[in-house]
Design a protein around this motif. Structure first.
Motif, PDB file in Angstrom:
ATOM      1  N   ALA A 239       0.842  -1.202   0.000  1.00  0.00           N
ATOM      2  CA  ALA A 239       0.000   0.000   0.000  1.00  0.00           C
ATOM      3  C   ALA A 239       0.877   1.252   0.000  1.00  0.00           C
ATOM      4  CB  ALA A 239      -0.939  -0.008   1.204  1.00  0.00           C
ATOM      5  N   GLU A 240       1.946   1.224   0.784  1.00  0.00           N
ATOM      6  CA  GLU A 240       2.862   2.369   0.843  1.00  0.00           C
ATOM      7  C   GLU A 240       3.582   2.538  -0.489  1.00  0.00           C
ATOM      8  OE1 GLU A 240       5.091   5.559   2.803  1.00  0.00           O
ATOM      9  OE2 GLU A 240       3.081   4.693   2.821  1.00  0.00           O
ATOM     10  N   GLN A 241       3.970   1.442  -1.121  1.00  0.00           N
ATOM     11  CA  GLN A 241       4.600   1.527  -2.437  1.00  0.00           C
ATOM     12  C   GLN A 241       3.694   2.254  -3.427  1.00  0.00           C
ATOM     13  OE1 GLN A 241       5.378  -2.536  -3.492  1.00  0.00           O
ATOM     14  NE2 GLN A 241       7.293  -2.681  -2.329  1.00  0.00           N
ATOM     15  N   MET A 242       2.415   1.894  -3.429  1.00  0.00           N
ATOM     16  CA  MET A 242       1.481   2.514  -4.365  1.00  0.00           C
ATOM     17  C   MET A 242       1.266   3.989  -4.030  1.00  0.00           C
ATOM     18  SD  MET A 242      -0.247   2.061  -7.089  1.00  0.00           S
ATOM     19  CE  MET A 242      -0.302   0.276  -7.272  1.00  0.00           C
ATOM     20  N   ARG A 243       1.170   4.305  -2.735  1.00  0.00           N
ATOM     21  CA  ARG A 243       0.950   5.698  -2.328  1.00  0.00           C
ATOM     22  C   ARG A 243       2.127   6.575  -2.764  1.00  0.00           C
ATOM     23  NH1 ARG A 243       2.464   9.413   1.099  1.00  0.00           N
ATOM     24  NH2 ARG A 243       4.076   8.094   2.007  1.00  0.00           N
ATOM     25  N   VAL A 244       3.351   6.085  -2.507  1.00  0.00           N
ATOM     26  CA  VAL A 244       4.535   6.867  -2.841  1.00  0.00           C
ATOM     27  C   VAL A 244       4.695   6.992  -4.351  1.00  0.00           C
ATOM     28  CG1 VAL A 244       7.059   6.880  -2.721  1.00  0.00           C
ATOM     29  CG2 VAL A 244       5.713   6.336  -0.689  1.00  0.00           C
ATOM     30  N   PHE A 245       4.374   5.920  -5.094  1.00  0.00           N
ATOM     31  CA  PHE A 245       4.452   5.991  -6.555  1.00  0.00           C
ATOM     32  C   PHE A 245       3.555   7.104  -7.099  1.00  0.00           C
ATOM     33  CE2 PHE A 245       2.186   4.647 -10.472  1.00  0.00           C
ATOM     34  CZ  PHE A 245       3.213   4.864 -11.375  1.00  0.00           C
ATOM     35  N   LYS A 246       2.338   7.181  -6.585  1.00  0.00           N
ATOM     36  CA  LYS A 246       1.398   8.203  -7.060  1.00  0.00           C
ATOM     37  C   LYS A 246       1.847   9.604  -6.649  1.00  0.00           C
ATOM     38  CE  LYS A 246      -2.623   5.109  -7.033  1.00  0.00           C
ATOM     39  NZ  LYS A 246      -3.918   4.790  -6.381  1.00  0.00           N
ATOM     40  N   ALA A 247       2.329   9.735  -5.393  1.00  0.00           N
ATOM     41  CA  ALA A 247       2.704  11.052  -4.885  1.00  0.00           C
ATOM     42  C   ALA A 247       3.967  11.594  -5.530  1.00  0.00           C
ATOM     43  CB  ALA A 247       2.889  10.989  -3.363  1.00  0.00           C
ATOM     44  N   SER A 248       4.807  10.697  -6.033  1.00  0.00           N
ATOM     45  CA  SER A 248       6.106  11.111  -6.587  1.00  0.00           C
ATOM     46  C   SER A 248       6.088  11.280  -8.098  1.00  0.00           C
ATOM     47  CB  SER A 248       7.168  10.072  -6.221  1.00  0.00           C
ATOM     48  OG  SER A 248       6.875   8.843  -6.869  1.00  0.00           O
ATOM     49  N   ASN A 249       4.954  10.995  -8.726  1.00  0.00           N
ATOM     50  CA  ASN A 249       4.873  11.001 -10.191  1.00  0.00           C
ATOM     51  C   ASN A 249       5.891  10.041 -10.810  1.00  0.00           C
ATOM     52  OD1 ASN A 249       2.804  12.968 -10.420  1.00  0.00           O
ATOM     53  ND2 ASN A 249       4.312  14.584 -10.026  1.00  0.00           N
ATOM     54  N   GLY A 250       6.240   9.000 -10.062  1.00  0.00           N
ATOM     55  CA  GLY A 250       7.132   7.979 -10.592  1.00  0.00           C
ATOM     56  C   GLY A 250       8.582   8.396 -10.717  1.00  0.00           C
ATOM     57  N   GLN A 251       8.978   9.511 -10.060  1.00  0.00           N
ATOM     58  CA  GLN A 251      10.361   9.978 -10.131  1.00  0.00           C
ATOM     59  C   GLN A 251      11.215   9.213  -9.123  1.00  0.00           C
ATOM     60  OE1 GLN A 251      11.439  12.269 -12.448  1.00  0.00           O
ATOM     61  NE2 GLN A 251       9.352  12.023 -13.212  1.00  0.00           N
ATOM     62  N   ALA A 252      12.260   8.546  -9.601  1.00  0.00           N
ATOM     63  CA  ALA A 252      13.060   7.666  -8.735  1.00  0.00           C
ATOM     64  C   ALA A 252      13.671   8.414  -7.556  1.00  0.00           C
ATOM     65  CB  ALA A 252      14.161   6.993  -9.559  1.00  0.00           C
ATOM     66  N   HIS A 253      14.259   9.606  -7.811  1.00  0.00           N
ATOM     67  CA  HIS A 253      14.915  10.331  -6.716  1.00  0.00           C
ATOM     68  C   HIS A 253      13.912  10.808  -5.680  1.00  0.00           C
ATOM     69  CE1 HIS A 253      13.691  13.607  -9.430  1.00  0.00           C
ATOM     70  NE2 HIS A 253      13.701  14.375  -8.372  1.00  0.00           N
ATOM     71  N   THR A 254      12.690  11.165  -6.141  1.00  0.00           N
ATOM     72  CA  THR A 254      11.659  11.602  -5.202  1.00  0.00           C
ATOM     73  C   THR A 254      11.173  10.423  -4.360  1.00  0.00           C
ATOM     74  OG1 THR A 254      10.954  13.281  -6.798  1.00  0.00           O
ATOM     75  CG2 THR A 254       9.435  12.772  -5.003  1.00  0.00           C
ATOM     76  N   ILE A 255      11.019   9.270  -4.993  1.00  0.00           N
ATOM     77  CA  ILE A 255      10.603   8.061  -4.255  1.00  0.00           C
ATOM     78  C   ILE A 255      11.611   7.739  -3.160  1.00  0.00           C
ATOM     79  CG2 ILE A 255      10.282   5.565  -4.453  1.00  0.00           C
ATOM     80  CD1 ILE A 255       9.227   6.090  -7.311  1.00  0.00           C
ATOM     81  N   ARG A 256      12.889   7.739  -3.525  1.00  0.00           N
ATOM     82  CA  ARG A 256      13.931   7.411  -2.544  1.00  0.00           C
ATOM     83  C   ARG A 256      13.912   8.407  -1.392  1.00  0.00           C
ATOM     84  NH1 ARG A 256      18.264   4.064  -2.451  1.00  0.00           N
ATOM     85  NH2 ARG A 256      17.695   3.300  -4.495  1.00  0.00           N
ATOM     86  N   ARG A 257      13.741   9.704  -1.699  1.00  0.00           N
ATOM     87  CA  ARG A 257      13.708  10.716  -0.644  1.00  0.00           C
ATOM     88  C   ARG A 257      12.503  10.527   0.260  1.00  0.00           C
ATOM     89  NH1 ARG A 257      10.833  15.023  -0.276  1.00  0.00           N
ATOM     90  NH2 ARG A 257      10.297  15.042  -2.478  1.00  0.00           N
ATOM     91  N   MET A 258      11.328  10.259  -0.330  1.00  0.00           N
ATOM     92  CA  MET A 258      10.111  10.102   0.468  1.00  0.00           C
ATOM     93  C   MET A 258      10.198   8.895   1.399  1.00  0.00           C
ATOM     94  SD  MET A 258       7.138  10.985  -2.335  1.00  0.00           S
ATOM     95  CE  MET A 258       5.794  10.653  -1.176  1.00  0.00           C
ATOM     96  N   LEU A 259      10.827   7.825   0.945  1.00  0.00           N
ATOM     97  CA  LEU A 259      10.883   6.602   1.747  1.00  0.00           C
ATOM     98  C   LEU A 259      12.020   6.599   2.761  1.00  0.00           C
ATOM     99  CD1 LEU A 259      10.048   3.881  -0.939  1.00  0.00           C
ATOM    100  CD2 LEU A 259       8.573   4.724   0.892  1.00  0.00           C
ATOM    101  N   THR A 260      12.906   7.607   2.672  1.00  0.00           N
ATOM    102  CA  THR A 260      14.054   7.612   3.597  1.00  0.00           C
ATOM    103  C   THR A 260      14.226   8.924   4.343  1.00  0.00           C
ATOM    104  OG1 THR A 260      15.581   8.353   1.839  1.00  0.00           O
ATOM    105  CG2 THR A 260      15.314   5.976   2.148  1.00  0.00           C
ATOM    106  N   GLU A 261      13.300   9.905   4.165  1.00  0.00           N
ATOM    107  CA  GLU A 261      13.506  11.221   4.755  1.00  0.00           C
ATOM    108  C   GLU A 261      13.538  11.192   6.279  1.00  0.00           C
ATOM    109  OE1 GLU A 261      10.473  13.775   3.300  1.00  0.00           O
ATOM    110  OE2 GLU A 261       8.812  12.521   3.970  1.00  0.00           O
TER     111      GLU A 261
END
Length: 613
Positions: free
Chosen positions: A172-194
């Protein structure tokens, strides 16, 4: 078109084959044929009593590899599809152009299915012609939400973004972050590790994985990092362990007589301004001298026999350095006036610097022996002075008469009195002073950067014909323009690792002349206290609210809860010391004589900085 069987010895690789670069993974193809047989015919044409392979070159090479392995012989028969030589060029191109690698989404599903029936990555790689590392990467990605694998199949998700999403196993978190990040790899990594700390950080390496785990800390693995990299899920545990370890090391130094000892997570910002204290050196004992001679002789013999880069020399050199380091020492008189700064290096090692401390400075009331630890980390100290700069810039922009005085003072100081530009609180080279700070530190303020306001108010001034446009402006608009432009160059920032000097003294004069009330334009948000060390928060409460309040809050276990309590207990209109007007004042005589290159400047401003830190 006909299918016939021919001996392997009658086959040759055709020069008409479109694939001229020797294909890779022949060994894997050979393994696949050995396991499953030749599933697809070679395509050939006949010439000079030989059969020339123009489609299936990898399979032909794999068969020749199996001959070397004695799995097949040159006399074995294999089915081939006959074509004419005229057809060979077109068909060879068509086969190679049409062939493409399996889509990553298909590979993920296929490899996961084979793993689930008991095949390991090496088996899958050998049987299907892929490298083992490629199979392992695809299997790691099978931890993704199946819906995301479907999205990957539609090329709406990149492989890099998919890798970043494996930083959480929660679908569920994977899907939420994918949508919130517009699929940008660097944004995904930042959101999951901030809110996490990399296990490659200096603090984590200093503490150690075992000590962190013993306190209940967990790690999110980074499946695509080298080694066992990942992220610590509870950075507050890392910080508390690091501070405790540093405090214990500092106590050891105090116990042997050092006058001043400081232990901080990062290197102290003012360390460069402290004079060095050099150790003495004693003669080696008979045992030490004998061992040094043995080591020198052994290293010389190895160098002659194996070369100076022999691996056997390194441990001997390390032992020699350890002996010679033990010959250097500080005597009791040096320790009585000396200081020790301890911090954590980026590689997790302990940074240390011995310096000449000022014996006339006594420990602050309520502080530990050797002086209190800094309240504000270097980066936070810099951000607080940037916020103060923004507020003073705003006040200068609203006061054209003050802006004119500031400009005249700077020009007169440089042109009439020989002052240097770096000693001035404004940059007359027309360089905009950057005052960017994290948004969370401005959550309680509506202060806007002056350059934004200027861009709005004077948007009509053209780049071409600017001089004529300014000449045509009213006196009131000219003064407003002057005020805004001067304000944009005012700078009171104390950069991380820097030390307040004459420029900051002059900035305080400007701030005082502006009449600005900093507390009316900014109040401390929770984010400020989140960025402070736990020990610093307790010290701050002790100074502002008294010992009972500090002792009461010292029992709070969670750092985030402690930050909230400190925020609620501080008096109204409280400001961090670096943001107070007059924080970096110096007596006029000392300000005029300020020399940034002096190692041991003895100034009241330095005392003020130590107190704020």
């Amino acid at each position: 078109m006909a299918i016939i069987t021919v001996k392997l010895s009658q086959l040759r690789l055709s020069p008409l084959n479109s694939r001229r670069v020797k294909p890779s993974a022949i060994d894997s193809m050979a393994d696949d044929i050995a396991a499953h047989g030749l599933l697809q015919n070679l395509v050939v044409y006949e010439e000079d009593d030989l059969f020339w392979v123009f489609a299936g070159g990898r399979r032909y090479r794999a068969l020749k590899e199996l001959v070397k392995r004695k799995k097949v012989s040159n006399s074995d028969l294999f089915p081939v599809e006959m074509r004419t030589k005229e057809e060979a060029i077109e068909l060879s191109y068509a086969e190679n152009a049409a062939r493409e690698d399996m889509h990553p989404a298909d590979a993920i599903r296929a490899f996961a299915g084979m793993r689930d029936i008991g095949m390991d990555p090496s088996d899958i790689a050998a049987r299907f012609g892929y490298s083992e590392s490629h199979v392992a990467r695809m299997l790691r990605l099978s931890a993704l939400n199946p819906k995301l694998i479907d999205i990957l199949a539609k090329d709406q998700l990149t492989i890099d973004a998919a890798k970043a999403l494996t930083l959480t196993g929660d679908h569920a978190e994977q899907m939420r972050v994918f949508k919130a990040s517009n699929g940008q790899a660097h944004t995904i990594r930042r959101m999951l590790t901030e809110e996490k700390l990399t296990t490659q950080s200096g603090e984590f390496l200093f503490v150690g994985r075992d000590a962190y785990a013993d306190q209940g800390g967990t790690i999110t693995p980074d499946l695509f990092s080298q080694g066992d990299g990942g992220y610590a899920d509870q950075p507050e545990i890392v910080q508390e362990l690091a501070e405790a370890k540093l405090d214990a090391l500092a106590a050891d130094y105090r116990a042997i007589g050092w006058f001043e000892v400081g232990a901080t997570i990062s290197q102290p910002y003012d360390l460069y301004n402290k004079g060095y204290l050099y150790p003495g050196e004693r003669e080696p004992s008979e045992t030490e001298a004998a061992r040094l001679a043995e080591l020198d002789a052994e290293m010389e013999a190895i160098a002659e026999a194996e070369g100076e880069d022999s691996d056997r020399i390194e441990p001997l050199m390390a032992e020699r350095e350890a002996i010679t380091d033990a010959l250097r020492f500080y005597n009791a008189e040096q320790k009585a006036i000396g200081g020790v700064a301890l911090w954590i290096e980026r590689d997790g090692s302990l940074g240390k610097r011995i310096y000449r401390a000022k014996a006339e400075k006594k420990p602050k009331a309520g502080g530990a022996q050797g002086g209190p630890a800094p309240l504000y980390p270097n980066s936070l100290f810099a951000d607080l002075t940037r916020i103060k700069t923004q507020i003073v810039q705003e006040a200068v922009a609203a006061d054209p008469a003050l802006a004119l005085d500031i400009m005249l003072d700077s020009l007169a100081g440089q042109l009439l009195h020989g002052a240097h530009s770096y000693q001035m609180a404004i940059e007359v080279q027309a360089k905009t002073v950057t005052t960017d700070v994290p948004d969370e530190l401005m959550a309680t303020s509506d202060v806007r950067p002056v350059e934004d306001m200027m861009a709005t108010r004077f948007a009509s001034i053209p780049a071409q014909g600017r001089f004529e446009a300014i000449r045509a402006m009213s006196s009131e608009d000219k003064m407003a323009l002057l005020a805004g432009l001067v304000a944009m160059t005012v700078d009171g920032t104390v950069f991380a690792g820097g030390c307040p000097g004459q420029r900051h003294h002059q900035f305080e004069q400007i701030a005082r002349a502006s009449g600005v009330d900093v507390a009316a334009r900014w109040s401390a948000p929770i984010a400020l206290f989140d960025k402070m060390r736990r020990a610093a928060l307790i010290d701050l409460l002790r100074e502002e609210c008294g010992a009972p309040s500090a002792e009461n809050c010292a029992t709070i276990k969670k750092k985030s809860d402690l930050a909230v309590n400190v925020s609620e207990r501080l008096p109204a209109h409280w400001l961090p010391a670096p943001m107070q007007i007059g924080a970096f004042d110096q007596p006029e005589g000392e300000a005029d004589d300020f020399d940034p290159d002096m190692d041991d400047a003895d100034s009241e401003a330095e005392d003020m900085t130590d107190e704020m830190a």
